[in-house]
Design a protein around this motif. Structure first.
Motif, PDB file in Angstrom:
ATOM      1  N   THR A  43       0.640  -1.249   0.129  1.00 48.48           N
ATOM      2  CA  THR A  43       0.021   0.112   0.068  1.00 48.48           C
ATOM      3  C   THR A  43       0.844   1.509  -0.001  1.00 48.48           C
ATOM      4  O   THR A  43       0.366   2.335   0.252  1.00 48.48           O
ATOM      5  CB  THR A  43      -1.024   0.038   1.099  1.00 48.48           C
ATOM      6  OG1 THR A  43      -0.026  -0.020   2.532  1.00 48.48           O
ATOM      7  CG2 THR A  43      -2.180  -0.954   1.197  1.00 48.48           C
ATOM      8  N   GLU A  44       2.196   1.227  -0.474  1.00 49.45           N
ATOM      9  CA  GLU A  44       3.335   2.266  -0.251  1.00 49.45           C
ATOM     10  C   GLU A  44       2.747   3.251  -1.200  1.00 49.45           C
ATOM     11  O   GLU A  44       2.828   4.724  -0.705  1.00 49.45           O
ATOM     12  CB  GLU A  44       4.430   1.726  -0.925  1.00 49.45           C
ATOM     13  CG  GLU A  44       5.434   1.232   0.319  1.00 49.45           C
ATOM     14  CD  GLU A  44       5.780   2.276   1.280  1.00 49.45           C
ATOM     15  OE1 GLU A  44       6.514   3.223   0.922  1.00 49.45           O
ATOM     16  OE2 GLU A  44       5.203   2.028   2.541  1.00 49.45           O
ATOM     17  N   SER A  45       2.123   2.941  -2.231  1.00 50.01           N
ATOM     18  CA  SER A  45       1.671   4.087  -3.327  1.00 50.01           C
ATOM     19  C   SER A  45       0.548   4.766  -3.075  1.00 50.01           C
ATOM     20  O   SER A  45      -0.184   5.558  -3.781  1.00 50.01           O
ATOM     21  CB  SER A  45       1.767   3.699  -4.779  1.00 50.01           C
ATOM     22  OG  SER A  45       0.880   2.517  -4.760  1.00 50.01           O
ATOM     23  N   GLN A  52      -5.287  12.575  -7.809  1.00 45.21           N
ATOM     24  CA  GLN A  52      -4.843  11.765  -8.958  1.00 45.21           C
ATOM     25  C   GLN A  52      -4.944  12.639 -10.494  1.00 45.21           C
ATOM     26  O   GLN A  52      -4.129  12.533 -11.204  1.00 45.21           O
ATOM     27  CB  GLN A  52      -5.427  10.414  -9.028  1.00 45.21           C
ATOM     28  CG  GLN A  52      -4.491   9.375 -10.107  1.00 45.21           C
ATOM     29  CD  GLN A  52      -5.265   8.398 -10.758  1.00 45.21           C
ATOM     30  OE1 GLN A  52      -6.115   8.001 -10.305  1.00 45.21           O
ATOM     31  NE2 GLN A  52      -5.052   8.317 -12.064  1.00 45.21           N
ATOM     32  N   ALA A  53      -6.441  13.105 -10.404  1.00 50.09           N
ATOM     33  CA  ALA A  53      -6.789  13.758 -11.610  1.00 50.09           C
ATOM     34  C   ALA A  53      -5.869  15.018 -11.935  1.00 50.09           C
ATOM     35  O   ALA A  53      -5.366  15.191 -12.831  1.00 50.09           O
ATOM     36  CB  ALA A  53      -8.168  14.417 -11.484  1.00 50.09           C
ATOM     37  N   SER A  83       1.207   4.498 -15.973  1.00 53.07           N
ATOM     38  CA  SER A  83       0.856   3.674 -14.925  1.00 53.07           C
ATOM     39  C   SER A  83      -0.948   3.556 -14.991  1.00 53.07           C
ATOM     40  O   SER A  83      -1.349   2.810 -14.186  1.00 53.07           O
ATOM     41  CB  SER A  83       1.252   4.240 -13.527  1.00 53.07           C
ATOM     42  OG  SER A  83       0.793   5.271 -13.263  1.00 53.07           O
ATOM     43  N   LEU A  84      -1.477   4.147 -15.938  1.00 52.53           N
ATOM     44  CA  LEU A  84      -3.008   4.077 -16.047  1.00 52.53           C
ATOM     45  C   LEU A  84      -3.251   2.987 -17.112  1.00 52.53           C
ATOM     46  O   LEU A  84      -2.811   2.835 -18.181  1.00 52.53           O
ATOM     47  CB  LEU A  84      -3.719   5.137 -16.272  1.00 52.53           C
ATOM     48  CG  LEU A  84      -3.504   6.499 -15.228  1.00 52.53           C
ATOM     49  CD1 LEU A  84      -4.043   7.822 -15.795  1.00 52.53           C
ATOM     50  CD2 LEU A  84      -3.953   6.119 -13.887  1.00 52.53           C
ATOM     51  N   LYS A 116      -3.891  -0.676   4.906  1.00 52.95           N
ATOM     52  CA  LYS A 116      -3.111   0.335   4.604  1.00 52.95           C
ATOM     53  C   LYS A 116      -2.818   0.832   6.074  1.00 52.95           C
ATOM     54  O   LYS A 116      -1.727   1.403   6.276  1.00 52.95           O
ATOM     55  CB  LYS A 116      -3.801   1.815   3.978  1.00 52.95           C
ATOM     56  CG  LYS A 116      -3.326   2.920   3.794  1.00 52.95           C
ATOM     57  CD  LYS A 116      -1.681   3.128   3.046  1.00 52.95           C
ATOM     58  CE  LYS A 116      -0.912   4.167   3.219  1.00 52.95           C
ATOM     59  NZ  LYS A 116       0.238   4.063   2.526  1.00 52.95           N
ATOM     60  N   VAL A 117      -3.852   0.866   7.012  1.00 54.53           N
ATOM     61  CA  VAL A 117      -3.862   1.218   8.344  1.00 54.53           C
ATOM     62  C   VAL A 117      -2.809   0.450   9.143  1.00 54.53           C
ATOM     63  O   VAL A 117      -1.744   0.908   9.940  1.00 54.53           O
ATOM     64  CB  VAL A 117      -5.209   1.389   9.397  1.00 54.53           C
ATOM     65  CG1 VAL A 117      -4.904   1.482  10.567  1.00 54.53           C
ATOM     66  CG2 VAL A 117      -5.977   2.569   8.481  1.00 54.53           C
TER      67      VAL A 117
END
Lengths: 98, 98
Positions: free
Chosen positions: A33-35, B23-24, B35-36, A81-82
Motif C-alpha cells: 500500500t506504499e503508493s 490523481q486527476a 501507470s494507467l 493500509k492502516v
C-alpha cells in the motif's frame, strides 16, 4: 420497446465496480500500500459508505449493490493500509523501506 | 430536528469526488499516463457517464453533481491517455519509453 431506466443504474454500478477491481485485487494480493494515500483512501471509503446509506434511503438497488461491493473492497484495502502504516511507525518496516 | 437525508448524498458525492482530485490534478499537470490502464479508465469513464444519466433519470441533484464533476476529470484524463497511446503507436515515444 423501452429500456428500463433502472438498467442504466445497474450497468453504471457494474462498470465503476469492475474498474476498481484490478487495483483492489492487486492490493489485497500483494498487501503493498506504499503508493496509496491514507487520507485519500479514508475519504473515498467514507464517501462510498455514505453513498450506500444514501442508496438505502432512496431504496435504490443499483446504488446499494454497487457501493456495497466497493465498500467491502475499499475498507479491506484501508485496513491493510492502516495496519502497514502502524507497523511502519512502530519500527517494523520492510526491507524496502529501511 | 432531522438531518435532511439529501445532505448524505451531497456529502457522499463531495467525498468521493475529493478523493479522485489528487490523481486527476497530477495526471492533468504531468500528462503522465504510463501507470494507467486504458481499458480500466475507459470502463470507469463510461460507468461515471451512466451514473450521470441515471442521476438525471432519478432527478437527483447529488448524483448529478458528483458524477458531472468526476466525468469532466475522468474524460480529460482518458483523452490524454488515448493521445499518449496513439503517439506511442505512431513512434513518437518519449525518451523514457525508448
Amino acid at each position: 420497446m423501452t429500456i428500463t431506466p433502472k438498467i442504466i443504474g445497474y450497468v453504471a454500478g457494474t462498470l465503476t465496480t469492475i474498474s476498481f477491481l484490478p487495483q483492489a485485487i492487486m492490493t489485497l494480493k500483494t498487501r503493498d500500500t506504499e503508493s496509496l494515500s491514507l487520507g485519500m483512501y479514508a475519504t473515498f471509503t467514507i464517501g462510498v459508505l455514505l453513498w450506500l446509506v444514501y442508496g438505502i434511503y432512496l431504496d435504490d438497488v443499483a446504488i446499494i449493490y454497487a457501493n456495497a461491493i466497493t465498500l467491502i473492497l475499499a475498507s479491506s484495502i484501508l485496513c491493510i493500509k492502516v495496519y502497514n502504516t502502524l507497523m511502519h511507525k512502530t519500527g517494523r518496516v520492510s526491507s524496502n523501506e529501511q
